[in-house]
Design a protein around this motif. Structure first.
Motif, PDB file in Angstrom:
ATOM      1  N   ALA A  65      57.545  40.785  83.031  1.00 50.40           N
ATOM      2  CA  ALA A  65      56.532  40.167  82.344  1.00 50.40           C
ATOM      3  C   ALA A  65      56.757  40.154  80.889  1.00 50.40           C
ATOM      4  CB  ALA A  65      55.127  41.063  82.477  1.00 50.40           C
TER       5      ALA A  65
ATOM      6  N   LEU B 266      51.023  41.055  85.442  1.00 51.22           N
ATOM      7  CA  LEU B 266      51.477  42.159  85.124  1.00 51.22           C
ATOM      8  C   LEU B 266      50.168  43.438  85.494  1.00 51.22           C
ATOM      9  CD1 LEU B 266      52.978  44.388  83.749  1.00 51.22           C
ATOM     10  CD2 LEU B 266      52.092  43.557  81.656  1.00 51.22           C
ATOM     11  N   PHE B 267      49.232  43.002  85.199  1.00 51.19           N
ATOM     12  CA  PHE B 267      47.993  43.981  85.414  1.00 51.19           C
ATOM     13  C   PHE B 267      47.796  44.237  87.006  1.00 51.19           C
ATOM     14  CE2 PHE B 267      45.383  43.974  81.276  1.00 51.19           C
ATOM     15  CZ  PHE B 267      46.510  44.318  80.568  1.00 51.19           C
TER      16      PHE B 267
ATOM     17  N   THR C 157      51.022  35.539  83.144  1.00 51.54           N
ATOM     18  CA  THR C 157      52.004  36.589  83.290  1.00 51.54           C
ATOM     19  C   THR C 157      51.251  37.956  83.014  1.00 51.54           C
ATOM     20  OG1 THR C 157      53.426  34.919  82.269  1.00 51.54           O
ATOM     21  CG2 THR C 157      53.998  37.324  82.231  1.00 51.54           C
ATOM     22  N   VAL C 158      50.299  37.844  82.185  1.00 53.07           N
ATOM     23  CA  VAL C 158      49.507  39.165  81.714  1.00 53.07           C
ATOM     24  C   VAL C 158      48.843  39.481  83.006  1.00 53.07           C
ATOM     25  CG1 VAL C 158      47.795  40.446  80.072  1.00 53.07           C
ATOM     26  CG2 VAL C 158      49.782  39.011  79.171  1.00 53.07           C
TER      27      VAL C 158
ATOM     28  N   LEU D  27      49.160  34.009  79.679  1.00 52.54           N
ATOM     29  CA  LEU D  27      48.004  34.693  80.098  1.00 52.54           C
ATOM     30  C   LEU D  27      48.215  34.902  81.767  1.00 52.54           C
ATOM     31  CD1 LEU D  27      45.031  33.106  78.349  1.00 52.54           C
ATOM     32  CD2 LEU D  27      46.043  35.096  77.632  1.00 52.54           C
TER      33      LEU D  27
ATOM     34  N   HIS E 192      57.595  45.909  86.692  1.00 50.27           N
ATOM     35  CA  HIS E 192      56.815  44.480  86.590  1.00 50.27           C
ATOM     36  C   HIS E 192      56.640  44.457  84.884  1.00 50.27           C
ATOM     37  CE1 HIS E 192      56.154  43.839  90.645  1.00 50.27           C
ATOM     38  NE2 HIS E 192      55.484  45.193  91.055  1.00 50.27           N
TER      39      HIS E 192
END
Lengths: 175, 457
Positions: free
Chosen positions: B220, A116-117, A112-113, A110, B216
């Motif tokens: 990821a 990323l966002f 990592t996400v 979570l 990214h």
């Protein structure tokens, strides 16, 4: 000095053209560059000069938080109401490794996400002005923002690589 | 300067795709027009979902007595199906995460399907514990929460580990699936009009494919794959410990974790084949999923079938070699007892049938693979049935032995679970691009203006 920058968007059919254009712009000292591609292309990434992504920090911190939470939670709840089951110690670390492991993966993924966002500026809610639907099909693109005095130079470098499309348009400066 | 040649970029797996844009055209057209076949299958699936909820609803209304579960067999079709569906899920993560880390170039064509299968299989599996507990309105007791009596779950119990493992697995595989789909949703957005365009605009979250986003995104994706890899191995290990941590003869074995993981991947790869064969035919994906891909899947199936067969033989050998009366009886009972037929179905489908995969002609024959994959699915369901039921019905004391017969309600729920899975899978093929558009382009040769090796001006 306060004159607005000019934005130039070029679309290319060929990978070596876009890489050549990026290299040319970089050499000429243009910094406000953005490349588009329909798939992750490491040649473009190399030309843009990327290093490590900070997403890895998110993954690590998230994972370690998960491990700590897993152990802390299981140990706390066992101590909160001490009850011997199966003749095992109140704090049975080997059994809690399973929970700690699962939470490591959960929190790590979570985080990592989230990383990323944040870093990839997603979700992007502004209308796509500087964009071409071809960029998700088979075309590569470059968008460069230049001061009006240098616009001709940038246009010349972009045209040298025979773009399939060249147009101008600016976009409100993004965060 | 890009100098990759066609062979370096894996062009040999997709010789018939000429231009990057062709991929969008071929894949996105699947989303645009539902054929009659799709509607027929969808209607069938919807009817099955009706059966599923009718059976479950009746069981909720009248009570768990509608199932055949009783002493001594308290775990039956529901737990069997739970393990079966969790197992199906596993190969999806294997193909999307583990083969990604190993850079297997053939995975690109099938991984989106496999990943979708994972998510829907876990969604199916997750219902079975809820069905099994009977009073489903108390199911939230499984989750640790601060309640008025300060009671917490027993974290020494493998059943609680399972709650954590399966919920984590569902969350992570769903997130992994969705993140991987975002660039393709943007492609769908750029190719769509009207209401569909609005929908894709929202769910693609404004993806534009900029260098920064890809940079990214790529990183990821690697981290998610690296986290999902140990997760997939852990989930079925934890499921196996639901059994192995108990002292029931036939369950209490250290081989269970690797044995279950191999079995899970074996059944999952078979399910991928079962799903992709009709999909390829209906949607005309012959240029994208070639016999080479089927060959690779079949080899994976063959490898895991050998591990599974080895585990079966080890179990029987250890039962005999242990010299323990109870253990020996349990395994003798498996082969020649009341449920002999289930054991022989399992041994035939999982041990004997996959021997055919040694032959390249069979690995590259799509009808043959389809039939074999269905045998494997049947065999793997019966494997779990054998483990769950034959072990419980014949424990230590002879006066506590008993026979379990699945009831109509249980059969309705089992059949309905396949429809529930199919229902979501069919929706998936219509809404999300069923082949990964952007990842496929990674293995295609990039379009170059100059020939490779020519001087760069």
């Amino acid at each position: 000095m306060n004159e607005p920058n000019t934005g130039i968007l070029a679309g290319y059919e060929y990978l070596d053209s876009v890489v050549g254009a990026i290299e040319g712009l970089k050499k000429a000292g243009f910094k406000e560059l953005r490349a588009y591609s329909p798939y992750p292309e490491h040649h473009i990434e190399a030309a843009m000069g990327y290093g490590q992504s900070v997403v890895r920090v998110f993954a690590l911190v998230g994972g370690l938080t998960g491990t700590a939470t897993g152990f802390a939670f299981t140990i706390f709840t066992s101590m909160d109401w001490p009850l011997v089951t199966g003749g095992k110690p109140i704090v049975s670390i080997p059994a809690y490794v399973v929970i700690a492991f699962e939470l490591t993966v959960l929190f790590g993924a979570l985080a990592t996400v989230i990383g990323l966002f944040i870093n990839a500026r997603l979700p992007w809610l502004k209308p796509n002005v500087v964009y071409d639907p071809e960029f998700s099909a088979g075309r590569y693109g470059i968008y460069v923002e230049v001061p009006p005095t240098r616009a001709d130079e940038a246009r010349r470098i972009l045209t040298e690589q025979e773009p399939a499309e060249l147009r101008e348009g600016t976009e409100a400066p993004h965060a | 300067m890009p100098t990759a040649t066609r062979t370096e970029r894996g062009a040999l797996t997709h010789p018939d795709i000429e231009h990057l844009g062709d991929v969008n055209r071929d894949i996105l057209k699947i989303l645009a027009r539902p054929g009659k076949g799709w509607w027929a299958l969808f209607g069938l699936a919807a009817a099955g979902v009706g059966l599923f909820f009718f059976s479950w609803g009746e069981q909720i209304y009248k009570g768990i007595g509608l199932s055949g579960l009783n002493e001594p067999v308290g775990w039956g079709v529901y737990i069997t199906s739970f393990v079966f569906w969790v197992g199906i899920a596993h190969s999806g993560t294997l193909i999307s995460a583990i083969l990604f880390l190993f850079r297997a170039p053939w995975r690109q064509a099938v991984y989106r399907t496999a990943e979708a299968m994972t998510v829907f299989a876990v969604m199916t599996a997750g219902l079975f514990p809820l069905i099994h507990v009977g009073r489903v309105w108390h199911a939230y007791w499984l989750i640790p929460y601060p309640n008025s009596r300060f009671l917490w779950p027993n974290f020494r119990s493998p059943l609680v580990w399972d709650v954590f493992a399966v919920t984590t697995y569902f969350t992570v595989s769903a997130v992994f699936f969705f993140i991987g789909t975002i660039p393709d949703l943007a492609a769908a957005r750029d190719g769509a009009r009207g209401l569909r365009r609005k929908l894709y605009q929202v769910i693609s979250m404004g993806w534009r494919g900029t260098d920064r986003q890809w940079h990214h995104f790529g990183k990821a994706y690697i981290f998610l794959a690296a986290l999902a890899t140990p997760l997939v191995l852990s989930v079925h290990s934890v499921v196996s410990w639901d059994f192995a941590m108990a002292i029931v003869p036939g369950w209490h074995a250290t081989i269970f974790a690797p044995y279950f993981v191999a079995g899970a991947i074996y059944s999952g790869v078979a399910m991928v084949i079962t799903l992709i064969v009709p999909m390829r035919k209906i949607f005309g994906l012959e240029a994208y999923v070639t016999t080479k891909h089927f060959d690779a899947l079949a080899k994976l199936c063959l490898l895991t079938s050998l591990i599974v067969l080895y585990a079966y033989l080890t179990e029987f050998f250890m039962a005999w070699y242990s010299g323990e009366e109870i253990e020996r009886t349990a395994f003798w009972n498996r082969l020649f007892g009341d449920y002999w037929w289930a054991t022989w179905i399992m041994l035939t489908c999982n041990g004997l049938v996959p021997i055919m995969l040694w032959f390249r002609r069979i690995r590259q024959s799509i009808p043959a693979l389809f039939v074999i994959s269905i045998f494997v699915n049947i065999g793997m369901w019966f494997e779990r049935y054998v483990i769950v039921v034959t072990s419980l019905h014949h424990e230590y004391e002879p006066w506590a032995w008993g026979i379990y017969r699945p009831s109509l309600t249980e059969m309705g729920i089992l059949v309905g679970s396949f429809a529930w899975f199919g229902f979501w899978f069919l929706l998936f093929t219509r809404v999300l691009p069923p082949v990964a558009i952007s990842e496929l382009k990674e293995v295609l040769p990039p379009p170059l203006r100059r020939r490779p090796g020519e001087a760069h001006s």
